[in-house]
Design a protein around this motif. Sequence first.
Motif, PDB file in Angstrom:
ATOM      1  N   GLU A   6       0.833  -1.203   0.000  1.00 16.63           N
ATOM      2  CA  GLU A   6       0.000   0.000   0.000  1.00 16.63           C
ATOM      3  C   GLU A   6       0.872   1.259   0.000  1.00 16.63           C
ATOM      4  O   GLU A   6       0.562   2.243  -0.669  1.00 16.63           O
ATOM      5  N   THR A   8       3.914   1.583  -1.217  1.00 15.86           N
ATOM      6  CA  THR A   8       4.524   1.753  -2.528  1.00 15.86           C
ATOM      7  C   THR A   8       3.520   2.324  -3.520  1.00 15.86           C
ATOM      8  O   THR A   8       3.853   3.213  -4.310  1.00 15.86           O
ATOM      9  N   LYS A   9       2.298   1.849  -3.455  1.00 12.02           N
ATOM     10  CA  LYS A   9       1.257   2.405  -4.317  1.00 12.02           C
ATOM     11  C   LYS A   9       1.051   3.889  -4.021  1.00 12.02           C
ATOM     12  O   LYS A   9       0.948   4.710  -4.931  1.00 12.02           O
ATOM     13  N   PHE A  10       0.974   4.219  -2.727  1.00 13.73           N
ATOM     14  CA  PHE A  10       0.795   5.611  -2.322  1.00 13.73           C
ATOM     15  C   PHE A  10       1.933   6.480  -2.844  1.00 13.73           C
ATOM     16  O   PHE A  10       1.704   7.548  -3.414  1.00 13.73           O
ATOM     17  N   ASN A  12       4.079   5.915  -5.301  1.00 11.18           N
ATOM     18  CA  ASN A  12       4.072   6.009  -6.764  1.00 11.18           C
ATOM     19  C   ASN A  12       3.014   7.003  -7.237  1.00 11.18           C
ATOM     20  O   ASN A  12       3.277   7.813  -8.123  1.00 11.18           O
ATOM     21  N   ASP A  13       1.826   6.941  -6.645  1.00 10.78           N
ATOM     22  CA  ASP A  13       0.770   7.882  -7.003  1.00 10.78           C
ATOM     23  C   ASP A  13       1.148   9.312  -6.623  1.00 10.78           C
ATOM     24  O   ASP A  13       0.949  10.252  -7.391  1.00 10.78           O
ATOM     25  N   TRP A  14       1.717   9.471  -5.431  1.00  8.34           N
ATOM     26  CA  TRP A  14       2.070  10.799  -4.955  1.00  8.34           C
ATOM     27  C   TRP A  14       3.164  11.419  -5.828  1.00  8.34           C
ATOM     28  O   TRP A  14       3.108  12.590  -6.177  1.00  8.34           O
ATOM     29  N   THR A  16       3.741  10.707  -8.899  1.00  4.61           N
ATOM     30  CA  THR A  16       3.148  11.013 -10.202  1.00  4.61           C
ATOM     31  C   THR A  16       2.439  12.359 -10.152  1.00  4.61           C
ATOM     32  O   THR A  16       2.511  13.142 -11.099  1.00  4.61           O
ATOM     33  N   GLN A  17       1.786  12.652  -9.044  1.00  5.50           N
ATOM     34  CA  GLN A  17       1.064  13.916  -8.891  1.00  5.50           C
ATOM     35  C   GLN A  17       1.995  15.084  -8.568  1.00  5.50           C
ATOM     36  O   GLN A  17       1.642  16.239  -8.784  1.00  5.50           O
ATOM     37  N   HIS A  18       3.170  14.784  -8.024  1.00  4.35           N
ATOM     38  CA  HIS A  18       4.128  15.830  -7.632  1.00  4.35           C
ATOM     39  C   HIS A  18       5.497  15.533  -8.265  1.00  4.35           C
ATOM     40  O   HIS A  18       6.437  15.146  -7.566  1.00  4.35           O
TER      41      HIS A  18
END
Length: 60
Positions: A6, A8-10, A12-14, A16-18
């Motif tokens: 979870e 790592t997913k967070f 990677n998403d974060w 991508t957004q920043h």
Amino acid sequence: MSYVSEFTKFMNDWLTQHPEQQQERRDGRALWWDKPQDPALQQEPLASRVAQKPYPYQVD
């Protein structure tokens, strides 16, 4: 598909957004870790070692 935690997913998403954080991460790593190494300075502790007796409590 392999397991992705979870966190790592967070991250990677974060990231991508920043995308600006990638450069900040590199700058922080360079500040604290990626330093040029001086071989002579690394040899000083080895040169100053004192030989230890096989049995340190033996009286000579």
